[in-house]
Write a protein that holds these residues in place. Structure first.
Motif, PDB file in Angstrom:
ATOM      1  N   ILE A 199       1.316  -1.474  -0.052  1.00  0.00           N
ATOM      2  CA  ILE A 199       0.169  -0.168   0.442  1.00  0.00           C
ATOM      3  C   ILE A 199       0.678   1.522   0.206  1.00  0.00           C
ATOM      4  O   ILE A 199       1.670   1.106   1.087  1.00  0.00           O
ATOM      5  N   VAL A 200       0.537   2.165  -0.953  1.00  0.00           N
ATOM      6  CA  VAL A 200       1.679   3.492  -1.147  1.00  0.00           C
ATOM      7  C   VAL A 200       0.647   4.591  -0.615  1.00  0.00           C
ATOM      8  O   VAL A 200      -0.264   4.883  -1.225  1.00  0.00           O
ATOM      9  N   VAL A 201       1.344   5.689  -0.266  1.00  0.00           N
ATOM     10  CA  VAL A 201       0.408   6.413   0.459  1.00  0.00           C
ATOM     11  C   VAL A 201       1.553   7.558   0.426  1.00  0.00           C
ATOM     12  O   VAL A 201       3.034   7.833   0.616  1.00  0.00           O
ATOM     13  N   LEU A 202       1.059   8.405  -0.962  1.00  0.00           N
ATOM     14  CA  LEU A 202       1.712   9.873  -1.897  1.00  0.00           C
ATOM     15  C   LEU A 202       1.513  10.705   0.029  1.00  0.00           C
ATOM     16  O   LEU A 202       0.732  10.907   0.574  1.00  0.00           O
ATOM     17  N   GLY A 203       2.723  10.956  -0.185  1.00  0.00           N
ATOM     18  CA  GLY A 203       3.389  12.123   1.149  1.00  0.00           C
ATOM     19  C   GLY A 203       2.250  13.320   0.664  1.00  0.00           C
ATOM     20  O   GLY A 203       1.933  14.210  -1.132  1.00  0.00           O
ATOM     21  N   ALA A 204       1.437  14.363   2.093  1.00  0.00           N
ATOM     22  CA  ALA A 204       1.572  15.981   1.767  1.00  0.00           C
ATOM     23  C   ALA A 204       2.712  16.345   3.446  1.00  0.00           C
ATOM     24  O   ALA A 204       3.208  16.234   3.359  1.00  0.00           O
ATOM     25  N   SER A 205       1.546  18.003   3.057  1.00  0.00           N
ATOM     26  CA  SER A 205       2.757  18.200   3.228  1.00  0.00           C
ATOM     27  C   SER A 205       2.647  18.216   5.691  1.00  0.00           C
ATOM     28  O   SER A 205       1.502  16.997   5.665  1.00  0.00           O
ATOM     29  N   GLN A 206       2.791  18.109   5.860  1.00  0.00           N
ATOM     30  CA  GLN A 206       3.662  18.199   7.467  1.00  0.00           C
ATOM     31  C   GLN A 206       4.093  19.233   8.515  1.00  0.00           C
ATOM     32  O   GLN A 206       5.327  20.282   7.588  1.00  0.00           O
ATOM     33  N   VAL A 214      -5.122  16.790   5.184  1.00  0.00           N
ATOM     34  CA  VAL A 214      -5.302  16.293   4.486  1.00  0.00           C
ATOM     35  C   VAL A 214      -4.212  14.486   3.830  1.00  0.00           C
ATOM     36  O   VAL A 214      -4.651  13.252   3.501  1.00  0.00           O
ATOM     37  N   TYR A 215      -2.662  14.884   4.812  1.00  0.00           N
ATOM     38  CA  TYR A 215      -1.804  13.596   5.242  1.00  0.00           C
ATOM     39  C   TYR A 215      -2.148  13.070   6.202  1.00  0.00           C
ATOM     40  O   TYR A 215      -2.176  11.756   5.683  1.00  0.00           O
ATOM     41  N   GLU A 216      -2.655  13.661   7.023  1.00  0.00           N
ATOM     42  CA  GLU A 216      -3.796  12.209   8.489  1.00  0.00           C
ATOM     43  C   GLU A 216      -4.934  11.594   7.648  1.00  0.00           C
ATOM     44  O   GLU A 216      -4.563  10.730   7.994  1.00  0.00           O
ATOM     45  N   ALA A 217      -5.415  12.429   7.010  1.00  0.00           N
ATOM     46  CA  ALA A 217      -6.904  11.488   5.958  1.00  0.00           C
ATOM     47  C   ALA A 217      -5.623  10.174   5.401  1.00  0.00           C
ATOM     48  O   ALA A 217      -6.822   9.077   4.825  1.00  0.00           O
ATOM     49  N   VAL A 235       3.501   1.497   2.520  1.00  0.00           N
ATOM     50  CA  VAL A 235       5.636   2.417   1.800  1.00  0.00           C
ATOM     51  C   VAL A 235       5.060   4.000   2.402  1.00  0.00           C
ATOM     52  O   VAL A 235       3.399   4.106   1.189  1.00  0.00           O
ATOM     53  N   THR A 236       5.621   4.447   2.719  1.00  0.00           N
ATOM     54  CA  THR A 236       5.093   5.855   3.154  1.00  0.00           C
ATOM     55  C   THR A 236       6.602   6.710   2.092  1.00  0.00           C
ATOM     56  O   THR A 236       7.098   6.263   2.076  1.00  0.00           O
ATOM     57  N   VAL A 237       6.071   7.568   1.652  1.00  0.00           N
ATOM     58  CA  VAL A 237       6.564   8.267   0.842  1.00  0.00           C
ATOM     59  C   VAL A 237       6.484   9.853   0.695  1.00  0.00           C
ATOM     60  O   VAL A 237       5.651  10.800   0.978  1.00  0.00           O
ATOM     61  N   GLY A 238       7.874  10.927   0.417  1.00  0.00           N
ATOM     62  CA  GLY A 238       7.611  11.825   0.358  1.00  0.00           C
ATOM     63  C   GLY A 238       9.096  12.865   0.958  1.00  0.00           C
ATOM     64  O   GLY A 238       9.231  12.647   2.098  1.00  0.00           O
ATOM     65  N   ILE A 295      -1.290  -0.391  -4.079  1.00  0.00           N
ATOM     66  CA  ILE A 295      -2.552   0.608  -4.056  1.00  0.00           C
ATOM     67  C   ILE A 295      -2.055   1.435  -3.889  1.00  0.00           C
ATOM     68  O   ILE A 295      -1.685   1.581  -2.678  1.00  0.00           O
ATOM     69  N   LEU A 296      -2.428   2.396  -4.708  1.00  0.00           N
ATOM     70  CA  LEU A 296      -2.459   4.156  -3.845  1.00  0.00           C
ATOM     71  C   LEU A 296      -3.063   5.018  -3.461  1.00  0.00           C
ATOM     72  O   LEU A 296      -4.408   4.906  -3.163  1.00  0.00           O
ATOM     73  N   VAL A 297      -2.373   5.235  -2.575  1.00  0.00           N
ATOM     74  CA  VAL A 297      -3.644   6.114  -1.610  1.00  0.00           C
ATOM     75  C   VAL A 297      -3.585   7.766  -1.805  1.00  0.00           C
ATOM     76  O   VAL A 297      -2.620   7.685  -1.461  1.00  0.00           O
ATOM     77  N   SER A 298      -4.223   7.811  -2.140  1.00  0.00           N
ATOM     78  CA  SER A 298      -4.467   9.583  -2.141  1.00  0.00           C
ATOM     79  C   SER A 298      -5.912  10.793  -1.786  1.00  0.00           C
ATOM     80  O   SER A 298      -7.130   9.910  -1.876  1.00  0.00           O
ATOM     81  N   ASP A 299      -5.231  11.714  -2.090  1.00  0.00           N
ATOM     82  CA  ASP A 299      -6.663  12.943  -2.818  1.00  0.00           C
ATOM     83  C   ASP A 299      -7.573  11.897  -4.037  1.00  0.00           C
ATOM     84  O   ASP A 299      -7.520  11.437  -4.982  1.00  0.00           O
ATOM     85  N   PRO A 300      -9.115  12.153  -3.775  1.00  0.00           N
ATOM     86  CA  PRO A 300      -9.761  11.424  -4.974  1.00  0.00           C
ATOM     87  C   PRO A 300      -9.123  11.771  -6.428  1.00  0.00           C
ATOM     88  O   PRO A 300      -9.037  10.715  -6.926  1.00  0.00           O
ATOM     89  N   TRP A 301      -8.903  12.939  -6.278  1.00  0.00           N
ATOM     90  CA  TRP A 301      -9.171  13.323  -7.570  1.00  0.00           C
ATOM     91  C   TRP A 301      -7.350  13.571  -7.962  1.00  0.00           C
ATOM     92  O   TRP A 301      -7.563  14.307  -9.298  1.00  0.00           O
ATOM     93  N   HIS A 302      -7.231  13.302  -7.169  1.00  0.00           N
ATOM     94  CA  HIS A 302      -5.188  12.993  -7.257  1.00  0.00           C
ATOM     95  C   HIS A 302      -5.229  11.524  -8.050  1.00  0.00           C
ATOM     96  O   HIS A 302      -3.681  11.095  -8.352  1.00  0.00           O
ATOM     97  N   SER A 303      -5.991  10.765  -7.654  1.00  0.00           N
ATOM     98  CA  SER A 303      -5.955   8.780  -8.567  1.00  0.00           C
ATOM     99  C   SER A 303      -5.088   8.882  -9.520  1.00  0.00           C
ATOM    100  O   SER A 303      -4.511   7.956 -10.228  1.00  0.00           O
ATOM    101  N   LEU A 304      -6.606   9.087 -10.841  1.00  0.00           N
ATOM    102  CA  LEU A 304      -6.265   9.192 -11.788  1.00  0.00           C
ATOM    103  C   LEU A 304      -4.166   9.667 -12.375  1.00  0.00           C
ATOM    104  O   LEU A 304      -4.028   8.573 -13.099  1.00  0.00           O
ATOM    105  N   ARG A 305      -4.116  10.651 -11.883  1.00  0.00           N
ATOM    106  CA  ARG A 305      -2.564  10.974 -12.289  1.00  0.00           C
ATOM    107  C   ARG A 305      -1.701  10.589 -11.671  1.00  0.00           C
ATOM    108  O   ARG A 305      -0.599   9.859 -12.101  1.00  0.00           O
TER     109      ARG A 305
END
Length: 362
Positions: A199-206, A214-217, A235-238, A295-305
């Motif tokens: 499971i890959v979690v794409l990073g956001a602000s911290q 956003v990142y906590e969600a 897998v956390t990345v950023g 499995i990519l975990v991100s915001d809904p609108w970011h999923s396709l890209r």
């Protein structure tokens, strides 16, 4: 018996009293007037009298077997008497008699061909007089060849096809952005939870090691997938900015450990300042562990890209976006993110580069 023909119509004949011939029916002595017996002669069987002219000036007696008398000049209109005189030199002393027939009998197997009389000269049209050279019209100059009538419709059809082609291209150009917008919206509503390698979690602000809302969600959703058994590893990345003390990947790993995820089941990839760099760093980890699916975990609108970029790096990725957080609360924010991701996706397709939007997590 017959002898060779002299080519002028005269043929030698034997005496009709001794050698009758079937052609005698067509042979006769004629005169322009009715024949009358010659006066002063006692032999009516061999001597006859005929007249060529109605005045009788050319009337003379003749006998068969005797040479004809010379005819004075000007009395005979044709060369018939001359031909009779020439017959005296025929071989065997045979006399030649002028044969007059109405029509030459046809040969065997042929029918008699009637000859049409020549039209009188009075009925013939007068011959046209030749025109002088100066009066003849000059030949028309060669005009340029006019285009065929069919060329007009062909050009019209070509213009019609070109017009439709341009219209079709314009419609496609206008429809592609709307189609991509709809594709982003459709992918945002998908939730793939099939078993995968990680499971890959794409990073956001911290903020100094604390994940933004956003990142906590995203991290919370990854915890749910892990508990459901979708993948054994998260897998956390950023990376981080120059003034930050923690990376996005490290802050996310710490948060997951605090909520109960075992630390040995978390891999922090502390690289990447945008989505493309993050996917590039994750692909190296997948290659190292021989993983193929994610499995990519991100915001809904970011999923396709993000799924498009992972596929370009050889990762068979599904998407399972988070359904909570500031990115999905307000309707206006959703429309803005869908439009922003549509433009960013086209930017990636054209330039193969990332154009991320910094999310305000406040």
């Amino acid at each position: 018996m017959r002898t060779a023909n002299d080519g002028r119509g005269e043929e030698p004949w034997e005496d009709p009293t001794t050698a009758p011939s079937p052609d005698d029916e067509a042979t006769r002595v004629f005169s322009r007037e009715t024949l009358t017996p010659a006066s002063g002669t006692g032999a009516a069987d061999d001597t006859r009298e005929f007249s060529r002219d109605p005045d009788g000036e050319a009337t003379r007696p003749f006998r068969r077997g005797e040479p004809p008398e010379p005819v004075p000049t000007g009395t005979a209109r044709t060369g018939e008497s001359t031909r009779a005189a020439d017959a005296q030199g025929a071989p065997g002393g045979a006399a030649f008699t002028r044969r007059f027939v109405r029509g030459r009998p046809p040969g065997r197997g042929q029918a008699l061909r009637p000859t049409a009389p020549d039209p009188p000269e009075e009925d013939l049209p007068p011959a046209p007089e030749p025109e002088p050279l100066d009066a003849r019209p000059e030949p028309p100059s060669r005009r340029p060849r006019e285009p065929r009538e069919s060329r007009g419709p062909r050009r019209g059809r070509r213009r019609f096809r070109l017009r439709w082609l341009v219209t079709l291209l314009l419609l496609i150009a206008l429809a592609l952005p709307f189609g991509t917008w709809g594709w982003v919206w459709y992918t945002a509503r998908q939730d793939d939870r099939v078993p995968s390698d990680a499971i890959v979690v794409l990073g956001a602000s911290q903020y100094n090691g604390v994940p933004s809302p956003v990142y906590e969600a995203r991290l919370r959703h990854a915890q749910v997938l892990y508990l459901e058994g979708v993948a054994p590893v998260i897998v956390t990345v950023g990376g981080k900015l120059p003034d930050d003390n923690f990376t996005e990947a490290a802050s996310g790993r710490n948060w997951l450990i605090e909520v109960g995820v075992p630390g040995d089941q978390i891999i922090a990839v502390e690289e990447g300042r945008d989505t493309l760099q993050s996917i590039d760093a994750v692909s190296e980890v997948f290659e190292e562990h021989s993983w193929d699916t994610a499995i990519l975990v991100s915001d809904p609108w970011h999923s396709l890209r993000s799924a498009q970029m992972a596929a370009d790096y050889g990762i068979d990725a599904g998407t399972s976006p988070s359904r909570s957080g500031p990115a999905v609360i307000e309707r206006s924010t959703q429309l803005w993110y869908i439009s922003r991701e549509t433009a960013a996706l086209w930017y990636y397709w054209i330039f193969k580069d990332s154009s991320d939007l910094q999310v305000n997590a406040a």
